[in-house]
Design an enzyme around this catalytic site. Structure first.
Site, PDB file in Angstrom:
ATOM      1  N   ASN A  42       1.137  -1.614  -0.335  1.00 45.06           N
ATOM      2  CA  ASN A  42       0.034  -0.036  -0.476  1.00 45.06           C
ATOM      3  C   ASN A  42       0.930   1.459  -0.008  1.00 45.06           C
ATOM      4  O   ASN A  42       1.497   1.838   1.002  1.00 45.06           O
ATOM      5  CB  ASN A  42      -1.007  -0.077   1.111  1.00 45.06           C
ATOM      6  CG  ASN A  42      -1.855   1.438   1.512  1.00 45.06           C
ATOM      7  OD1 ASN A  42      -2.083   2.207   0.056  1.00 45.06           O
ATOM      8  ND2 ASN A  42      -1.876   1.152   2.138  1.00 45.06           N
ATOM      9  N   LYS A  68       3.347   0.567   3.642  1.00 43.80           N
ATOM     10  CA  LYS A  68       2.931  -0.211   4.148  1.00 43.80           C
ATOM     11  C   LYS A  68       2.779  -1.783   3.549  1.00 43.80           C
ATOM     12  O   LYS A  68       2.200  -2.110   2.024  1.00 43.80           O
ATOM     13  CB  LYS A  68       2.016   0.205   4.669  1.00 43.80           C
ATOM     14  CG  LYS A  68       1.315   1.070   5.863  1.00 43.80           C
ATOM     15  CD  LYS A  68       0.014   0.638   5.935  1.00 43.80           C
ATOM     16  CE  LYS A  68      -0.171   2.378   6.357  1.00 43.80           C
ATOM     17  NZ  LYS A  68      -2.157   2.529   6.750  1.00 43.80           N
ATOM     18  N   ARG A  78      -2.457  -2.336  -3.467  1.00 46.31           N
ATOM     19  CA  ARG A  78      -3.553  -1.361  -3.202  1.00 46.31           C
ATOM     20  C   ARG A  78      -3.265  -0.374  -4.120  1.00 46.31           C
ATOM     21  O   ARG A  78      -2.970   0.424  -4.132  1.00 46.31           O
ATOM     22  CB  ARG A  78      -4.080  -0.969  -1.873  1.00 46.31           C
ATOM     23  CG  ARG A  78      -4.950   0.139  -1.563  1.00 46.31           C
ATOM     24  CD  ARG A  78      -4.989   0.689  -0.249  1.00 46.31           C
ATOM     25  NE  ARG A  78      -6.308   0.910  -0.261  1.00 46.31           N
ATOM     26  CZ  ARG A  78      -6.267   3.212   0.160  1.00 46.31           C
ATOM     27  NH1 ARG A  78      -5.049   3.252   1.196  1.00 46.31           N
ATOM     28  NH2 ARG A  78      -7.052   3.712   0.347  1.00 46.31           N
ATOM     29  N   HIS A 123     -12.729   2.903   0.107  1.00 50.11           N
ATOM     30  CA  HIS A 123     -13.038   1.367   1.243  1.00 50.11           C
ATOM     31  C   HIS A 123     -14.100   0.260   0.518  1.00 50.11           C
ATOM     32  O   HIS A 123     -14.229  -0.305   1.009  1.00 50.11           O
ATOM     33  CB  HIS A 123     -13.763   1.943   2.146  1.00 50.11           C
ATOM     34  CG  HIS A 123     -13.313   3.181   2.938  1.00 50.11           C
ATOM     35  ND1 HIS A 123     -13.796   4.208   3.491  1.00 50.11           N
ATOM     36  CD2 HIS A 123     -11.791   3.735   3.325  1.00 50.11           C
ATOM     37  CE1 HIS A 123     -13.096   5.591   4.137  1.00 50.11           C
ATOM     38  NE2 HIS A 123     -12.076   4.754   3.629  1.00 50.11           N
ATOM     39  N   LEU A 162     -16.358   2.841   9.701  1.00 46.88           N
ATOM     40  CA  LEU A 162     -16.008   4.215  11.052  1.00 46.88           C
ATOM     41  C   LEU A 162     -14.658   4.348  11.074  1.00 46.88           C
ATOM     42  O   LEU A 162     -14.595   3.879  12.356  1.00 46.88           O
ATOM     43  CB  LEU A 162     -16.832   4.180  11.811  1.00 46.88           C
ATOM     44  CG  LEU A 162     -18.186   3.839  11.607  1.00 46.88           C
ATOM     45  CD1 LEU A 162     -19.540   3.997  12.388  1.00 46.88           C
ATOM     46  CD2 LEU A 162     -19.046   4.877   9.989  1.00 46.88           C
ATOM     47  N   GLY A 163     -14.255   4.811  10.435  1.00 41.71           N
ATOM     48  CA  GLY A 163     -12.253   5.361  11.293  1.00 41.71           C
ATOM     49  C   GLY A 163     -11.496   6.883  10.728  1.00 41.71           C
ATOM     50  O   GLY A 163     -12.832   7.844  10.953  1.00 41.71           O
ATOM     51  N   GLY A 202     -10.983   8.525   7.975  1.00 36.33           N
ATOM     52  CA  GLY A 202     -12.161   8.494   6.982  1.00 36.33           C
ATOM     53  C   GLY A 202     -12.521   7.696   7.219  1.00 36.33           C
ATOM     54  O   GLY A 202     -13.299   6.423   7.844  1.00 36.33           O
ATOM     55  N   ARG A 227     -12.607  15.396   7.414  1.00 42.95           N
ATOM     56  CA  ARG A 227     -13.061  16.159   6.061  1.00 42.95           C
ATOM     57  C   ARG A 227     -14.233  16.406   7.135  1.00 42.95           C
ATOM     58  O   ARG A 227     -15.135  15.591   7.317  1.00 42.95           O
ATOM     59  CB  ARG A 227     -13.339  14.948   4.894  1.00 42.95           C
ATOM     60  CG  ARG A 227     -11.438  14.148   4.330  1.00 42.95           C
ATOM     61  CD  ARG A 227     -12.232  13.598   3.699  1.00 42.95           C
ATOM     62  NE  ARG A 227     -10.877  12.597   3.902  1.00 42.95           N
ATOM     63  CZ  ARG A 227     -10.515  11.490   3.283  1.00 42.95           C
ATOM     64  NH1 ARG A 227     -11.634  10.691   3.784  1.00 42.95           N
ATOM     65  NH2 ARG A 227      -9.344  10.825   2.796  1.00 42.95           N
ATOM     66  N   ASP A 237      -8.725  13.212  16.427  1.00 39.63           N
ATOM     67  CA  ASP A 237      -9.136  11.183  16.916  1.00 39.63           C
ATOM     68  C   ASP A 237      -9.806  10.859  17.435  1.00 39.63           C
ATOM     69  O   ASP A 237     -10.291  12.440  18.433  1.00 39.63           O
ATOM     70  CB  ASP A 237      -7.805  11.205  17.283  1.00 39.63           C
ATOM     71  CG  ASP A 237      -7.398   9.409  17.954  1.00 39.63           C
ATOM     72  OD1 ASP A 237      -8.025   8.863  18.512  1.00 39.63           O
ATOM     73  OD2 ASP A 237      -6.454   9.423  17.392  1.00 39.63           O
ATOM     74  N   PHE A 238     -11.478   9.961  17.619  1.00 39.80           N
ATOM     75  CA  PHE A 238     -11.830   9.605  18.863  1.00 39.80           C
ATOM     76  C   PHE A 238     -11.776   9.905  19.922  1.00 39.80           C
ATOM     77  O   PHE A 238     -12.467   9.873  20.446  1.00 39.80           O
ATOM     78  CB  PHE A 238     -12.881   8.058  17.795  1.00 39.80           C
ATOM     79  CG  PHE A 238     -13.818   8.905  17.036  1.00 39.80           C
ATOM     80  CD1 PHE A 238     -12.969   9.201  15.400  1.00 39.80           C
ATOM     81  CD2 PHE A 238     -15.147   9.569  16.693  1.00 39.80           C
ATOM     82  CE1 PHE A 238     -14.356   9.910  14.434  1.00 39.80           C
ATOM     83  CE2 PHE A 238     -15.824   9.543  16.283  1.00 39.80           C
ATOM     84  CZ  PHE A 238     -15.759  10.219  14.703  1.00 39.80           C
ATOM     85  N   GLY A 261     -15.483   2.281  14.078  1.00 36.49           N
ATOM     86  CA  GLY A 261     -16.337   1.363  14.299  1.00 36.49           C
ATOM     87  C   GLY A 261     -16.323  -0.148  15.499  1.00 36.49           C
ATOM     88  O   GLY A 261     -16.702  -0.570  15.736  1.00 36.49           O
ATOM     89  N   GLU A 262     -15.116  -0.712  14.939  1.00 33.11           N
ATOM     90  CA  GLU A 262     -14.769  -1.655  15.844  1.00 33.11           C
ATOM     91  C   GLU A 262     -14.522  -1.517  17.568  1.00 33.11           C
ATOM     92  O   GLU A 262     -14.678  -2.322  18.203  1.00 33.11           O
ATOM     93  CB  GLU A 262     -12.992  -2.232  15.075  1.00 33.11           C
ATOM     94  CG  GLU A 262     -13.361  -2.740  13.834  1.00 33.11           C
ATOM     95  CD  GLU A 262     -11.784  -3.260  13.057  1.00 33.11           C
ATOM     96  OE1 GLU A 262     -11.120  -2.927  13.731  1.00 33.11           O
ATOM     97  OE2 GLU A 262     -12.280  -2.663  11.865  1.00 33.11           O
ATOM     98  N   GLU A 307      -8.190  -5.421   4.638  1.00 34.30           N
ATOM     99  CA  GLU A 307      -7.921  -5.088   3.514  1.00 34.30           C
ATOM    100  C   GLU A 307      -6.811  -5.714   3.013  1.00 34.30           C
ATOM    101  O   GLU A 307      -6.825  -6.343   1.979  1.00 34.30           O
ATOM    102  CB  GLU A 307      -7.835  -3.492   3.710  1.00 34.30           C
ATOM    103  CG  GLU A 307      -9.377  -2.784   3.955  1.00 34.30           C
ATOM    104  CD  GLU A 307      -9.000  -1.575   3.815  1.00 34.30           C
ATOM    105  OE1 GLU A 307      -9.687  -0.224   3.150  1.00 34.30           O
ATOM    106  OE2 GLU A 307      -8.867  -0.801   5.090  1.00 34.30           O
TER     107      GLU A 307
HETATM  108  P1  AMP Z   1      -8.979   3.940  10.976  1.00 38.16           P
HETATM  109  O1  AMP Z   1      -8.463   5.143  10.832  1.00 38.16           O
HETATM  110  O2  AMP Z   1      -9.771   2.736  10.896  1.00 38.16           O
HETATM  111  O3  AMP Z   1      -7.399   3.733  11.972  1.00 38.16           O
HETATM  112  O4  AMP Z   1      -8.802   4.698  12.693  1.00 38.16           O
HETATM  113  C1  AMP Z   1      -8.884   6.140  13.322  1.00 38.16           C
HETATM  114  C2  AMP Z   1      -9.623   6.056  14.363  1.00 38.16           C
HETATM  115  O5  AMP Z   1     -10.339   5.281  15.209  1.00 38.16           O
HETATM  116  C3  AMP Z   1      -9.395   7.216  15.585  1.00 38.16           C
HETATM  117  O6  AMP Z   1     -10.257   8.422  15.494  1.00 38.16           O
HETATM  118  C4  AMP Z   1      -8.947   6.302  16.934  1.00 38.16           C
HETATM  119  O7  AMP Z   1      -9.005   7.459  17.847  1.00 38.16           O
HETATM  120  C5  AMP Z   1     -10.256   5.525  16.557  1.00 38.16           C
HETATM  121  N1  AMP Z   1     -10.129   4.348  17.529  1.00 38.16           N
HETATM  122  C6  AMP Z   1      -9.046   3.476  17.578  1.00 38.16           C
HETATM  123  N2  AMP Z   1      -9.081   2.919  18.950  1.00 38.16           N
HETATM  124  C7  AMP Z   1     -10.170   3.809  19.582  1.00 38.16           C
HETATM  125  C8  AMP Z   1     -10.888   3.670  21.107  1.00 38.16           C
HETATM  126  N3  AMP Z   1     -10.400   2.363  21.592  1.00 38.16           N
HETATM  127  N4  AMP Z   1     -11.822   4.265  20.921  1.00 38.16           N
HETATM  128  C9  AMP Z   1     -12.566   4.455  20.568  1.00 38.16           C
HETATM  129  N5  AMP Z   1     -11.730   5.022  19.447  1.00 38.16           N
HETATM  130  C10 AMP Z   1     -10.927   4.449  18.701  1.00 38.16           C
END
Ligand code: AMP
Length: 398
Positions: A7, A14, A91, A180, A209-210, A212, A241, A283-284, A333-334, A384
């Site tokens: 990737n 990566k 990718r 995605h 849900l990440g 992006g 975004r 960042d969530f 999401g996870e 992926e």
């Molecule tokens: P990704 O783009 O799929 O790598 O997702 C990144 C996002 O997932 C970031 O906003 C992270 O804060 C969120 N994230 C990862 N681990 C956790 C967690 N344990 N609780 C809440 N959000 C998370």
């Protein structure tokens, strides 16, 4: 069979070396700061070891060479020689309307990927550089391109066109493409396995849900609608975004803030979404910390995100005339139980009800609905790289 999954980004790359049949990851890692200085982080899951090397990487070719050296190293390598790599899966972000599935890379395919550069000017050039570097360092090894957009090529025209003059679709191919796709496809296949039913019978809404984020309506195994559009900027508000906004806002901001169109798009891509609303972070996890400290803007940002996802899920259920399962995947999401809970709240009338106990788990494949729920809510960690390796093996094995 051993497949190297690549990737490539503009200054990073990566990689994962895996056996698609057993799903075993032999090694994985990341090259960073390509074109600046160069750093390789190499991990071997079987031993849990991690190595970091500073290696000069003026171009992606040196980065690939460094990856191959790490993979074949006497101490931390996992294969004896490069000959053990049967194929490389790349990718590629944008396949335009040309690619509705993964393909063996030929000169014609490379030309077609280059023709898609205007559709993804930030991503496709880096992907092309990664492929060319691999071809240089690993001549004769078959390579496959796996496109983020391909899975969504099944969308009907009525779903992918924007309401602008049709000539712009004909002239420039302006339409919804969606992204995605590899992730949406992977989790839909896993969902069918979990539910013990054929994918061809199921109506699914997959929520990636990440940082992006995108949502996809998958009817009988085919993507029929998705929230990202002509570019990944469309759809939900994301980490940085904006998601969909009234396009008139762009001209308004240009005039009142004395900005160029490019500068406004940059704000919509990099300074909006969770970051723009909260003023805290994209960042969530940072948002959660701020919410615990009483930050109302951070809470507002998450509320906006959750209601946007809920609205999109509702519209997709309406489009499909029902739903068998809603799937949550990717970083948020996870892992983020409050996001899942808030999105699925008050959806009992549709047969959706999450079990708060099961929802406590994170990062684990599981059905989190209460027993009687008609619609299953599933958490499925995305993979992926595995999907890319499996597509590559299937094409090269033919
Ligand atoms: P990704 O783009 O799929 O790598 O997702 C990144 C996002 O997932 C970031 O906003 C992270 O804060 C969120 N994230 C990862 N681990 C956790 C967690 N344990 N609780 C809440 N959000 C998370």
């Amino acid at each position: 069979m051993k497949v190297l999954v690549i990737n490539a980004g503009s200054s990073s790359l990566k990689y994962q070396l895996m056996d698609p049949a057993t799903k075993e990851v032999l090694a994985k890692g990341l090259c960073e700061r390509i074109g600046i200085d160069g750093r390789l982080t190499h991990k071997v899951p079987a031993t849990g070891s991690e190595y970091t090397f500073d290696i000069a990487m003026p171009t992606h070719a040196e980065a690939i060479q460094a990856v191959l050296s790490a993979l074949t190293d006497a101490d931390h390598g996992v294969i004896k020689s490069m000959d053990e790599i049967d194929a490389v899966g790349h990718r590629v972000v944008h396949g335009g309307e040309k690619f509705s599935a993964s393909v063996l890379i030929t000169d014609d395919v490379m030309d077609a990927i280059r023709e898609c550069v205007p559709l993804a000017p930030l991503h496709n050039p880096a992907n092309i550089t990664g492929i060319e570097a691999c071809q240089k360092v690993m001549p004769g090894v078959p390579m496959v391109a796996v496109f983020d957009t391909a899975f969504h090529q099944t969308m009907p025209k009525s779903h992918y066109l924007y309401g602008i003059p049709y000539e712009y679709y004909e002239k420039y191919k302006i339409r919804r493409y969606g992204f995605h796709g590899t992730s949406h496809k992977y989790v839909s296949q896993q969902a069918a396995l979990m539910l013990g039913r054929p994918l061809e019978e199921l109506r699914l809404v997959t929520c990636h849900l990440g940082n992006g984020s995108s949502i996809c309506a998958i009817s009988r195994g085919k993507s029929i609608d998705t929230s990202m559009g002509f570019t990944p900027l469309d759809g939900l508000p994301m980490g940085t975004r904006a998601g969909n906004v009234d396009p008139a806002i762009i001209e308004f901001l240009m005039e009142h803030e004395k900005l160029s169109a490019g500068e406004v798009i940059d704000i919509l891509n990099k300074k909006s979404g969770m970051l723009g609303i909260s003023g805290v972070s994209s960042d969530f996890r940072d948002l959660d910390t701020a919410i615990e400290d009483g930050n109302e803007q951070a809470a507002l940002a998450k509320d906006m995100f959750n209601i946007s996802v809920k609205k999109m899920i509702g519209s997709y259920i309406a489009e499909m005339g029902g739903v068998d399962a809603i799937i949550f995947t990717a970083g948020v999401g996870e892992n983020d139980r409050s996001v899942r809970w808030d999105i699925c709240e008050n959806m009992e009338y549709l047969g959706v009800k999450i079990d708060p106990e099961k929802n406590k788990y994170r990062g684990k494949q599981m059905d989190i609905s209460i027993d009687w729920a008609r619609v299953r809510v599933l958490v499925i960690p995305t993979n992926e790289e595995l999907m890319i390796a499996q597509d590559t093996a299937a094409i090269v094995g033919k």
